[in-house]
Design a protein around this motif. Structure first.
Motif, short mmCIF file in Angstrom:
data_model
loop_
_atom_site.label_atom_id
_atom_site.label_comp_id
_atom_site.label_asym_id
_atom_site.label_seq_id
_atom_site.Cartn_x
_atom_site.Cartn_y
_atom_site.Cartn_z
N LYS A 52 89.11 46.27 80.39
CA LYS A 52 90.34 45.70 79.88
C LYS A 52 90.75 46.35 78.56
O LYS A 52 91.90 46.68 78.35
N ILE A 53 89.78 46.56 77.69
CA ILE A 53 90.08 47.17 76.39
C ILE A 53 90.57 48.61 76.58
O ILE A 53 91.47 49.07 75.89
N LYS A 54 89.99 49.32 77.55
CA LYS A 54 90.38 50.71 77.78
C LYS A 54 91.84 50.85 78.18
O LYS A 54 92.42 51.90 78.03
N LYS A 55 92.42 49.75 78.69
CA LYS A 55 93.79 49.83 79.19
C LYS A 55 94.85 49.65 78.11
O LYS A 55 96.01 49.72 78.39
N LYS A 56 94.44 49.38 76.87
CA LYS A 56 95.42 49.12 75.81
C LYS A 56 95.75 50.42 75.06
O LYS A 56 94.86 51.16 74.63
N ILE A 57 97.03 50.68 74.89
CA ILE A 57 97.49 51.84 74.13
C ILE A 57 98.55 51.39 73.13
O ILE A 57 99.48 50.66 73.49
N TRP A 58 98.39 51.82 71.89
CA TRP A 58 99.32 51.47 70.81
C TRP A 58 100.27 52.65 70.59
O TRP A 58 99.83 53.78 70.36
N ILE A 59 101.57 52.38 70.64
CA ILE A 59 102.59 53.39 70.34
C ILE A 59 103.29 52.99 69.05
O ILE A 59 103.71 51.84 68.90
N ASN A 60 103.45 53.92 68.12
CA ASN A 60 104.07 53.61 66.84
C ASN A 60 105.31 54.47 66.60
O ASN A 60 105.21 55.68 66.41
N ALA A 61 106.48 53.84 66.64
CA ALA A 61 107.76 54.51 66.39
C ALA A 61 108.45 53.83 65.21
O ALA A 61 108.32 52.62 65.03
N GLY A 62 109.20 54.60 64.42
CA GLY A 62 109.78 54.04 63.21
C GLY A 62 111.28 54.16 63.07
O GLY A 62 111.85 53.74 62.08
N GLU A 63 111.96 54.74 64.07
CA GLU A 63 113.41 54.87 63.99
C GLU A 63 113.98 54.95 65.40
O GLU A 63 113.23 55.01 66.38
N ALA A 64 115.32 54.95 65.48
CA ALA A 64 115.99 54.82 66.78
C ALA A 64 115.58 55.90 67.78
O ALA A 64 115.31 55.59 68.95
N SER A 65 115.50 57.16 67.36
CA SER A 65 115.13 58.22 68.29
C SER A 65 113.70 58.04 68.78
O SER A 65 113.40 58.22 69.97
N LYS B 18 91.00 46.73 69.78
CA LYS B 18 90.38 48.02 70.11
C LYS B 18 91.17 48.81 71.16
O LYS B 18 90.70 49.03 72.29
N PRO B 19 92.35 49.28 70.83
CA PRO B 19 93.12 50.09 71.78
C PRO B 19 92.38 51.38 72.13
O PRO B 19 91.62 51.92 71.33
N ALA B 20 92.60 51.85 73.35
CA ALA B 20 91.95 53.08 73.80
C ALA B 20 92.54 54.30 73.11
O ALA B 20 91.88 55.35 73.01
N ALA B 21 93.77 54.19 72.66
CA ALA B 21 94.42 55.32 71.99
C ALA B 21 95.57 54.82 71.14
O ALA B 21 96.15 53.76 71.40
N VAL B 22 95.89 55.60 70.13
CA VAL B 22 97.07 55.37 69.30
C VAL B 22 97.97 56.59 69.45
O VAL B 22 97.52 57.72 69.26
N VAL B 23 99.21 56.34 69.82
CA VAL B 23 100.20 57.42 69.97
C VAL B 23 101.22 57.28 68.84
O VAL B 23 101.90 56.26 68.74
N LEU B 24 101.32 58.30 68.02
CA LEU B 24 102.23 58.29 66.88
C LEU B 24 103.47 59.12 67.20
O LEU B 24 103.35 60.22 67.76
N ILE B 25 104.63 58.59 66.83
CA ILE B 25 105.89 59.29 67.08
C ILE B 25 106.58 59.57 65.75
O ILE B 25 107.05 58.65 65.07
#
Length: 377
Positions: A4-17, A90-97
């Motif tokens: 279950k924990i492996k399935k979590k991914i965090w995406i971080n965006a800070g503006e409209a695009s 405990k997300p499996a990954a963090v994706v930064l935009i």
């Protein structure tokens, strides 16, 4: 680590695009594995795509140094809150935009917690502060590049990077838009999505429009409202006796294509206009302190991605001291009076679109992340 924990991914965006790109990435991650839970920071597009928005991106929609400092205590608290969520879930990954001033700190925290970090829509360190590649080498597992020249830049500096193509081609229906013929008397305006951009540029654009209308009464003006921007904000400096049409964000591409040319704030919108094929005058003004720092450290000849990709000034850039009514009006007047010059620009923009590549960036990025994490079968 359980399944279950492996399935979590965090995406971080800070503006409209970033919100738009994050939404497409989230959709493709879930498409590859419906059990994935995407959460993070973003806006309405990511939320609509099914992302669990823990913090709205409006919390970090800041500009330069002088705008960030007053809000620093709030930002520090925010970093701490996000770190607590990561420790718990405990997300499996963090994706930064993009948004390096905020996301670099998150990358450091994720690295310390042992969470793999992927950078999608990487910071433009090739333009300035190239020393930041050392930080990326230490903290980021892989950079997913969206510009043709970025992969080689990062690889030469020891950073693992793949080119996935530009995600705007997944958002812009270029084939349908190509069927629209520009209206020779329509001038479009894109004043940006940030409050400071609008406050600094709209008075200039408004005066340019007034002067153009005096000499060319047949002209009509259209503004595309960015998501989350109040109409009153963008019209407060517009002349009362000058007609103006406002189009909603979802109709902005049609407006851009149907315009003879555009006046636009430097940013994602100018690459959109280039891919759509509409000549654009690029303008920008930032605070004196931020502007002087940018001028000192900038390592490229141009600020617009269109000009960088073609390695020549196809779209005029009028920035800082050159961002004046007189200079913008002169360029606009030239295009109004000599429309054949915009035809040459449109030809150059077709060449640029070919260089960018094909649609599918978000799909390719999602597959790379999942294969790297071994989430997919």
């Amino acid at each position: 680590m359980n399944n279950k924990i492996k399935k979590k991914i965090w995406i971080n965006a800070g503006e409209a695009s970033g919100d738009m790109h994050g939404a497409l990435l989230a959709e493709n991650l879930v498409k590859n594995d419906p059990d994935i839970e995407v959460m993070g920071m973003g806006g309405p597009a990511m939320e609509k795509a099914g992302c669990d928005i823990r913090y709205p991106m409006s919390m970090i929609s800041l500009m330069g140094v002088t705008e960030v400092l007053p809000k620093l205590p709030r930002l520090l608290r925010l970093f701490g809150e996000i770190e607590k969520i990561w420790k718990k879930e405990k997300p499996a990954a963090v994706v930064l935009i993009d948004c390096p001033d905020f996301n670099f700190r998150l990358a450091k925290k994720a690295k310390r917690l042992g969470i793999p970090v992927y950078y999608y829509i990487s910071p433009q360190v090739w333009a300035w502060r190239q020393g930041r590649t050392k930080f990326l080498h230490k903290t980021v597992r892989k950079i997913l590049c969206i510009l043709p020249f970025e992969k080689q830049f990062y690889n030469e500096r020891g950073v693992d990077a793949d080119y996935v193509g530009h995600p705007l081609l997944d958002l812009i229906p270029v084939e349908e838009l190509d069927k629209i013929s520009p209206h020779k008397n329509q001038l479009g305006i894109l004043p940006g999505s940030r409050s400071k951009e609008i406050s600094s540029l709209m008075p200039i654009f408004s005066e340019v429009a007034r002067k153009l209308k005096d000499d060319h009464p047949e002209l009509k003006f259209v503004i595309a409202r960015a998501p989350g921007v109040d109409v009153k904000k963008i019209t407060s400096s517009w002349p009362d006796n000058l007609d103006l049409e406002i189009v909603e964000p979802e109709n902005r591409y049609e407006m851009m294509r149907s315009s003879s040319f555009l006046l636009a704030a430097s940013g994602t919108a100018t690459l959109e206009s280039a891919l759509i094929g509409t000549p654009t005058v690029i303008a920008y003004k930032m605070s004196a302190i931020t502007g002087s720092l940018a001028k000192k450290f900038l390592k490229v000849k141009y600020v617009s991605l269109c000009n960088l990709i073609l390695n020549r000034e196809v779209l005029p850039e009028l920035l800082q001291d050159n961002c004046t009514v007189k200079k913008i009006h002169a360029q606009a007047e030239e295009w109004v009076a000599q429309p054949e010059k915009t035809k040459k620009t449109r030809t150059d923009l077709k060449i640029m679109r070919e260089k960018v590549g094909s649609p599918g960036a978000a799909s390719r990025a999602a597959k790379i992340i999942m294969q790297d994490l071994k989430i997919s079968e």
